[in-house]
Design a protein around this motif. Sequence first.
Motif, PDB file in Angstrom:
ATOM      1  N   SER A  33       0.764   5.040  13.668  1.00 50.52           N
ATOM      2  CA  SER A  33       0.800   6.466  14.003  1.00 50.52           C
ATOM      3  C   SER A  33       1.783   7.243  13.122  1.00 50.52           C
ATOM      4  N   HIS A  34       2.188   6.648  12.007  1.00 58.22           N
ATOM      5  CA  HIS A  34       3.051   7.340  11.044  1.00 58.22           C
ATOM      6  C   HIS A  34       2.636   6.935   9.641  1.00 58.22           C
ATOM      7  N   SER A  35       2.874   7.817   8.697  1.00 63.67           N
ATOM      8  CA  SER A  35       2.494   7.515   7.315  1.00 63.67           C
ATOM      9  C   SER A  35       3.401   6.420   6.749  1.00 63.67           C
ATOM     10  N   LEU A  36       2.893   5.739   5.735  1.00 66.89           N
ATOM     11  CA  LEU A  36       3.643   4.658   5.082  1.00 66.89           C
ATOM     12  C   LEU A  36       3.778   4.964   3.597  1.00 66.89           C
ATOM     13  N   PRO A  37       4.991   4.917   3.076  1.00 69.03           N
ATOM     14  CA  PRO A  37       5.150   5.147   1.646  1.00 69.03           C
ATOM     15  C   PRO A  37       4.688   3.934   0.833  1.00 69.03           C
ATOM     16  N   ILE A  38       3.935   4.222  -0.220  1.00 66.57           N
ATOM     17  CA  ILE A  38       3.565   3.176  -1.178  1.00 66.57           C
ATOM     18  C   ILE A  38       4.657   3.173  -2.239  1.00 66.57           C
ATOM     19  N   CYS A  39       5.344   2.064  -2.372  1.00 68.06           N
ATOM     20  CA  CYS A  39       6.450   1.973  -3.329  1.00 68.06           C
ATOM     21  C   CYS A  39       5.938   1.806  -4.754  1.00 68.06           C
ATOM     22  N   GLU A  40       4.903   0.979  -4.900  1.00 73.00           N
ATOM     23  CA  GLU A  40       4.422   0.661  -6.242  1.00 73.00           C
ATOM     24  C   GLU A  40       3.060  -0.017  -6.137  1.00 73.00           C
ATOM     25  N   VAL A  41       2.262   0.147  -7.174  1.00 72.68           N
ATOM     26  CA  VAL A  41       1.008  -0.584  -7.316  1.00 72.68           C
ATOM     27  C   VAL A  41       1.111  -1.396  -8.602  1.00 72.68           C
ATOM     28  N   ARG A  42       0.898  -2.683  -8.502  1.00 72.76           N
ATOM     29  CA  ARG A  42       0.858  -3.565  -9.680  1.00 72.76           C
ATOM     30  C   ARG A  42      -0.581  -3.985  -9.900  1.00 72.76           C
ATOM     31  N   TYR A  43      -1.019  -3.988 -11.157  1.00 71.57           N
ATOM     32  CA  TYR A  43      -2.407  -4.349 -11.437  1.00 71.57           C
ATOM     33  C   TYR A  43      -2.516  -5.207 -12.690  1.00 71.57           C
ATOM     34  N   ALA A  44      -3.585  -5.990 -12.715  1.00 75.43           N
ATOM     35  CA  ALA A  44      -3.919  -6.790 -13.889  1.00 75.43           C
ATOM     36  C   ALA A  44      -5.438  -6.900 -13.952  1.00 75.43           C
ATOM     37  N   LEU A  45      -5.992  -6.723 -15.146  1.00 73.42           N
ATOM     38  CA  LEU A  45      -7.433  -6.825 -15.378  1.00 73.42           C
ATOM     39  C   LEU A  45      -7.687  -8.023 -16.275  1.00 73.42           C
ATOM     40  N   MET A  57       2.064   1.240 -11.293  1.00 80.82           N
ATOM     41  CA  MET A  57       1.992   2.667 -10.971  1.00 80.82           C
ATOM     42  C   MET A  57       3.077   2.912  -9.930  1.00 80.82           C
ATOM     43  N   PRO A  58       4.218   3.497 -10.338  1.00 78.16           N
ATOM     44  CA  PRO A  58       5.310   3.691  -9.382  1.00 78.16           C
ATOM     45  C   PRO A  58       5.051   4.876  -8.451  1.00 78.16           C
ATOM     46  N   ASP A  59       5.448   4.712  -7.206  1.00 81.06           N
ATOM     47  CA  ASP A  59       5.464   5.783  -6.213  1.00 81.06           C
ATOM     48  C   ASP A  59       4.219   6.674  -6.204  1.00 81.06           C
ATOM     49  N   PRO A  60       3.029   6.102  -5.904  1.00 78.38           N
ATOM     50  CA  PRO A  60       1.805   6.913  -5.927  1.00 78.38           C
ATOM     51  C   PRO A  60       1.594   7.780  -4.692  1.00 78.38           C
ATOM     52  N   GLY A  61       2.490   7.740  -3.720  1.00 81.09           N
ATOM     53  CA  GLY A  61       2.346   8.605  -2.546  1.00 81.09           C
ATOM     54  C   GLY A  61       2.383   7.814  -1.252  1.00 81.09           C
ATOM     55  N   ASP A  62       1.847   8.410  -0.197  1.00 80.61           N
ATOM     56  CA  ASP A  62       1.864   7.807   1.136  1.00 80.61           C
ATOM     57  C   ASP A  62       0.463   7.461   1.612  1.00 80.61           C
ATOM     58  N   ILE A  63       0.407   6.502   2.533  1.00 82.26           N
ATOM     59  CA  ILE A  63      -0.824   6.178   3.246  1.00 82.26           C
ATOM     60  C   ILE A  63      -0.787   6.990   4.536  1.00 82.26           C
ATOM     61  N   GLU A  64      -1.784   7.820   4.738  1.00 82.59           N
ATOM     62  CA  GLU A  64      -1.798   8.707   5.913  1.00 82.59           C
ATOM     63  C   GLU A  64      -1.865   7.904   7.207  1.00 82.59           C
ATOM     64  N   GLU A  65      -1.283   8.447   8.274  1.00 83.42           N
ATOM     65  CA  GLU A  65      -1.251   7.761   9.568  1.00 83.42           C
ATOM     66  C   GLU A  65      -2.644   7.741  10.208  1.00 83.42           C
ATOM     67  N   ASN A  66      -2.968   6.622  10.858  1.00 84.10           N
ATOM     68  CA  ASN A  66      -4.238   6.438  11.583  1.00 84.10           C
ATOM     69  C   ASN A  66      -5.444   6.916  10.788  1.00 84.10           C
ATOM     70  N   ASP A  67      -5.486   6.583   9.516  1.00 82.16           N
ATOM     71  CA  ASP A  67      -6.545   7.100   8.667  1.00 82.16           C
ATOM     72  C   ASP A  67      -6.784   6.146   7.496  1.00 82.16           C
ATOM     73  N   VAL A  68      -7.788   6.481   6.699  1.00 80.46           N
ATOM     74  CA  VAL A  68      -8.070   5.755   5.473  1.00 80.46           C
ATOM     75  C   VAL A  68      -7.662   6.648   4.306  1.00 80.46           C
ATOM     76  N   THR A  69      -6.841   6.120   3.425  1.00 79.48           N
ATOM     77  CA  THR A  69      -6.369   6.860   2.258  1.00 79.48           C
ATOM     78  C   THR A  69      -7.001   6.247   1.018  1.00 79.48           C
ATOM     79  N   LEU A  70      -7.540   7.088   0.140  1.00 81.04           N
ATOM     80  CA  LEU A  70      -8.111   6.620  -1.120  1.00 81.04           C
ATOM     81  C   LEU A  70      -7.070   6.778  -2.216  1.00 81.04           C
ATOM     82  N   LEU A  71      -6.784   5.681  -2.876  1.00 81.59           N
ATOM     83  CA  LEU A  71      -5.832   5.671  -3.977  1.00 81.59           C
ATOM     84  C   LEU A  71      -6.592   5.299  -5.240  1.00 81.59           C
ATOM     85  N   LYS A  72      -6.466   6.112  -6.273  1.00 84.49           N
ATOM     86  CA  LYS A  72      -7.139   5.853  -7.547  1.00 84.49           C
ATOM     87  C   LYS A  72      -6.113   5.378  -8.564  1.00 84.49           C
TER      88      LYS A  72
END
Length: 144
Positions: A33-45, A57-72
């Motif tokens: 019931s509260h948003s969560l901060p995304i600290c970092e995204v690590r990726y490898a292809l 990708m540092p600090d891309p934002g927050d994950i919204e509370e009780n919802d689905v968040t799309l991160l690109k």
Amino acid sequence: MKKPEADLDVDISKLGLHAITFMANISITNPYSHSLPICEVRYALFSAGKEIVSGTMPDPGDIEENDVTLLKVPVKVPYNILITIAKDIGRDWDIDYEVRIGLIVDLPIFGNITIPLSKTGEIKLPTIFGGDDDDDSKDKNDDE
């Protein structure tokens, strides 16, 4: 206790003069019931058993509370690196890939957790020649 979950999809986003950009689309479900901060995204292809590109990708934002968040997450691959997997591309004009993503989320009380994601698949490369002739004729007729 429930934890955030995520799904992953990969598409071609942009063909540039020097690189191709893949877009990793991450759908993150937050059961809290509260948003969560995304600290970092690590990726490898990976393709053809080789790591093609990796990054963060540092600090891309927050994950919204009780919802689905799309991160690109854009993943830019220079063409000279794609040449190293040309044998795979040449067989069927697609790229067989595996993408690995670590989504680092700050959970209250628990601290940072990493949600590991991975997906394997193939992406068909667009062709310069040999488009659908019927579509071209429809466009011409629409202009008349």
